[in-house]
Scaffold this motif. Sequence first.
Motif, PDB file in Angstrom:
ATOM      1  N   THR A 123      62.471  25.501  83.613  1.00 21.56           N
ATOM      2  CA  THR A 123      61.279  26.341  83.493  1.00 21.56           C
ATOM      3  C   THR A 123      61.632  27.807  83.617  1.00 21.56           C
ATOM      4  N   LEU A 124      62.479  28.136  84.581  1.00 26.26           N
ATOM      5  CA  LEU A 124      62.881  29.535  84.777  1.00 26.26           C
ATOM      6  C   LEU A 124      63.632  30.062  83.567  1.00 26.26           C
ATOM      7  N   ARG A 125      64.506  29.252  83.000  1.00 20.59           N
ATOM      8  CA  ARG A 125      65.234  29.679  81.791  1.00 20.59           C
ATOM      9  C   ARG A 125      64.271  29.930  80.634  1.00 20.59           C
ATOM     10  N   ALA A 126      63.290  29.070  80.482  1.00 21.62           N
ATOM     11  CA  ALA A 126      62.321  29.232  79.394  1.00 21.62           C
ATOM     12  C   ALA A 126      61.481  30.486  79.609  1.00 21.62           C
ATOM     13  N   LEU A 127      61.096  30.758  80.869  1.00 22.36           N
ATOM     14  CA  LEU A 127      60.312  31.962  81.157  1.00 22.36           C
ATOM     15  C   LEU A 127      61.105  33.229  80.860  1.00 22.36           C
ATOM     16  N   VAL A 128      62.384  33.222  81.217  1.00 22.54           N
ATOM     17  CA  VAL A 128      63.219  34.405  80.993  1.00 22.54           C
ATOM     18  C   VAL A 128      63.523  34.573  79.510  1.00 22.54           C
ATOM     19  N   LYS A 129      63.743  33.475  78.818  1.00 22.86           N
ATOM     20  CA  LYS A 129      64.108  33.528  77.399  1.00 22.86           C
ATOM     21  C   LYS A 129      62.934  33.978  76.527  1.00 22.86           C
ATOM     22  N   ASN A 130      61.751  33.482  76.810  1.00 19.66           N
ATOM     23  CA  ASN A 130      60.565  33.778  75.997  1.00 19.66           C
ATOM     24  C   ASN A 130      59.559  34.553  76.840  1.00 19.66           C
ATOM     25  N   LYS A 131      59.859  35.798  77.129  1.00 15.33           N
ATOM     26  CA  LYS A 131      59.026  36.579  78.048  1.00 15.33           C
ATOM     27  C   LYS A 131      57.616  36.810  77.512  1.00 15.33           C
ATOM     28  N   ALA A 132      57.503  37.188  76.261  1.00  7.04           N
ATOM     29  CA  ALA A 132      56.182  37.482  75.699  1.00  7.04           C
ATOM     30  C   ALA A 132      55.329  36.216  75.638  1.00  7.04           C
ATOM     31  N   PHE A 133      55.909  35.128  75.175  1.00  4.96           N
ATOM     32  CA  PHE A 133      55.182  33.860  75.085  1.00  4.96           C
ATOM     33  C   PHE A 133      54.775  33.375  76.466  1.00  4.96           C
ATOM     34  N   SER A 134      55.680  33.512  77.429  1.00  3.79           N
ATOM     35  CA  SER A 134      55.381  33.099  78.802  1.00  3.79           C
ATOM     36  C   SER A 134      54.260  33.945  79.390  1.00  3.79           C
ATOM     37  N   PHE A 135      54.302  35.243  79.132  1.00  2.00           N
ATOM     38  CA  PHE A 135      53.241  36.129  79.629  1.00  2.00           C
ATOM     39  C   PHE A 135      51.897  35.732  79.060  1.00  2.00           C
ATOM     40  N   LEU A 136      51.847  35.442  77.769  1.00  2.00           N
ATOM     41  CA  LEU A 136      50.583  35.038  77.146  1.00  2.00           C
ATOM     42  C   LEU A 136      50.065  33.730  77.744  1.00  2.00           C
ATOM     43  N   ASN A 137      50.954  32.787  77.975  1.00  2.00           N
ATOM     44  CA  ASN A 137      50.525  31.509  78.552  1.00  2.00           C
ATOM     45  C   ASN A 137      50.006  31.687  79.970  1.00  2.00           C
ATOM     46  N   ILE A 138      50.723  32.444  80.786  1.00  2.00           N
ATOM     47  CA  ILE A 138      50.311  32.643  82.178  1.00  2.00           C
ATOM     48  C   ILE A 138      49.021  33.453  82.237  1.00  2.00           C
ATOM     49  N   ALA A 139      48.908  34.475  81.399  1.00  2.25           N
ATOM     50  CA  ALA A 139      47.682  35.280  81.369  1.00  2.25           C
ATOM     51  C   ALA A 139      46.494  34.431  80.911  1.00  2.25           C
ATOM     52  N   GLY A 140      46.697  33.572  79.943  1.00  2.00           N
ATOM     53  CA  GLY A 140      45.629  32.699  79.473  1.00  2.00           C
ATOM     54  C   GLY A 140      45.177  31.711  80.541  1.00  2.00           C
ATOM     55  N   LEU A 141      46.130  31.148  81.268  1.00  2.00           N
ATOM     56  CA  LEU A 141      45.777  30.222  82.342  1.00  2.00           C
ATOM     57  C   LEU A 141      45.027  30.937  83.456  1.00  2.00           C
ATOM     58  N   ALA A 142      45.471  32.137  83.805  1.00  2.00           N
ATOM     59  CA  ALA A 142      44.800  32.895  84.865  1.00  2.00           C
ATOM     60  C   ALA A 142      43.384  33.273  84.436  1.00  2.00           C
TER      61      ALA A 142
END
Length: 50
Positions: A9-28
């Motif tokens: 999970t950490l590798r995916a978050l670091v690798k795809n920062k923009a996509f991860s930000f959008l997912n986390i922002a959407g969930l929040a």
Amino acid sequence: MIRNYFKTTLRALVKNKAFSFLNIAGLATSGVLNILIAALINPVKSLRSE
């Protein structure tokens, strides 16, 4: 076993920062909206039950 999940999970978050930000922002955002809607609907339901 769980350590591997966290590493992946950490590798995916670091690798795809923009996509991860959008997912986390959407969930929040959806979590906050659910809480707000529940807070608005609850008083209305209690008024109708009286």
